[in-house]
Design an enzyme around this catalytic site. Structure first.
Site, mmCIF file in Angstrom:
data_model
loop_
_atom_site.group_PDB
_atom_site.id
_atom_site.type_symbol
_atom_site.label_atom_id
_atom_site.label_comp_id
_atom_site.label_asym_id
_atom_site.label_seq_id
_atom_site.Cartn_x
_atom_site.Cartn_y
_atom_site.Cartn_z
ATOM 1 C CD GLU A 43 15.026 71.418 76.380
ATOM 2 O OE1 GLU A 43 14.382 71.113 77.386
ATOM 3 O OE2 GLU A 43 15.106 70.681 75.370
ATOM 4 C CB ILE A 44 22.643 73.740 75.300
ATOM 5 C CG1 ILE A 44 22.371 74.918 74.357
ATOM 6 C CG2 ILE A 44 23.912 72.994 74.874
ATOM 7 C CD1 ILE A 44 23.474 75.959 74.323
#
Length: 342
Positions: free
Chosen positions: A215-216
């Site tokens: 995830e970013i």
């Protein structure tokens, strides 16, 4: 990175891969979280591997342990039932604590309060290609709030009441859903293409989710009032513990419903492996230009599962989400080529 002391070898492998492919050019700080104190050896070796600063924190017990409103007797009975039915990680209370923490507490940790964005890294993952652009810059300049690389279906037996609970939340908070949400991404069940995803479920949820080990994201989305209301509602229902809700479907449903679908981005350009799934840029020219070394076999000499196998949800994202776009499309061509040819 949320990790344990005994995972140090896999932690170092992940760090080495991401440093070589990305962070050696940017020197972003590594933040390590654990529910027990990190050892001096862990700190020494991870500090040596990082090109930037490192920081370490022990998660407060109240953020990690089972909430007070969970009935211990019912909890034990549910864990026993999930164990007997051989549901993945159904036996583990610590896994439930981790999913609950990742869903509602990681962004509240003291060390993260001065940050606006995070890049989640797991022990034992690999990055196949040079990044060549800063994904945090894309998130900031293009006002993206959630980024992913792989999207697959969830194990329905781990979340039997998750979607009904979400529907109850939306009934109580009718203004929570974004007017331009990606709701069809998580509800449309029609097959798409030749490698079709055809899943029968017991609710309106089609089980599609962003695989949250990568995830970013924008921390301020998770800190928002609407997400806090969403997480609190889910947590108080008990599903994280009486069932075995993962943070992946919880994050994914939140992003799909609460955000504008154009605020979600798939990082098409990033090659990534987390057992047993992998993804690599589809363009051969991009693979060459980004110096990709895509994994052909895993450690057991078995073919890793592509992110476009029949259990992939990417075709649904391309149709019902924000589509298929590359990082270079978001920047001036000369700006991209300057970095690409550096």
């Amino acid at each position: 990175m949320l990790c344990r002391n005994w995972e140090l070898p896999d932690v170092l492998r992940s760090m080495r891969s991401l440093e070589d492919r990305f962070n050696k050019d940017y020197h972003y700080t590594w933040t390590f979280l654990n529910d027990v104190d990190f050892t001096e050896l862990f700190k020494l070796e991870t500090t040596a591997m990082a090109s930037g600063d490192t920081q370490y924190a022990t998660i407060p017990a109240e953020d990690w342990n089972t909430p007070w409103y969970i009935n211990e007797t019912k909890y034990n009975e549910c864990v026993k039932k999930f164990t007997e039915e051989n549901i993945i990680y159904g036996f583990s209370k610590s896994y439930r604590n981790m999913c609950h923490f990742n869903s509602g507490y990681f962004y509240k940790q003291e060390l993260l309060k001065n940050y606006d964005y995070y890049f989640r890294v797991e022990p034992g993952v690999e990055y196949f290609c040079d990044f060549q652009m800063d994904p945090f810059r894309l998130m900031r300049e293009q006002k993206k709030k959630y980024g992913f690389v792989i999207s697959i279906i969830e194990y329905e037996e781990t979340i039997p009441t998750l979607w009904p609970t979400v529907e109850d939340f939306l009934h109580e908070y009718p203004d929570a859903q974004n007017a331009n949400s990606a709701v069809e991404f998580v509800t449309n069940k029609e097959p798409i293409g030749f490698a079709v995803l055809d899943v029968e479920t017991n609710s309106a949820y089609n089980l599609c989710h962003f695989w949250s080990n990568f995830e970013i994201g924008d921390l301020n989305f998770f800190r928002s009032d609407v997400y806090e209301a969403y997480f609190t509602y889910l947590s108080k229902s008990g599903g994280f513990h009486y069932e075995r809700w993962g943070d992946a479907p919880v994050h994914s449903i939140a992003a799909a419903l609460l955000l504008d679908k154009n605020e979600i981005h798939r990082f098409e350009d990033i090659g990534y492996y987390h057992n047993p799934f992998h993804t690599c840029p589809s363009s051969n020219n991009m693979r060459i230009g980004k110096r990709c070394i895509c994994r052909d076999e895993d450690e057991d000499d078995e073919q890793p599962i592509s992110d476009l196998e029949p259990n992939s949800c990417l075709t649904k994202w391309w149709k019902y989400g924000s589509g298929k776009r590359f990082i270079r499309e978001y920047f001036h061509e000369e700006d991209y080529l300057e970095k690409f040819n550096a």
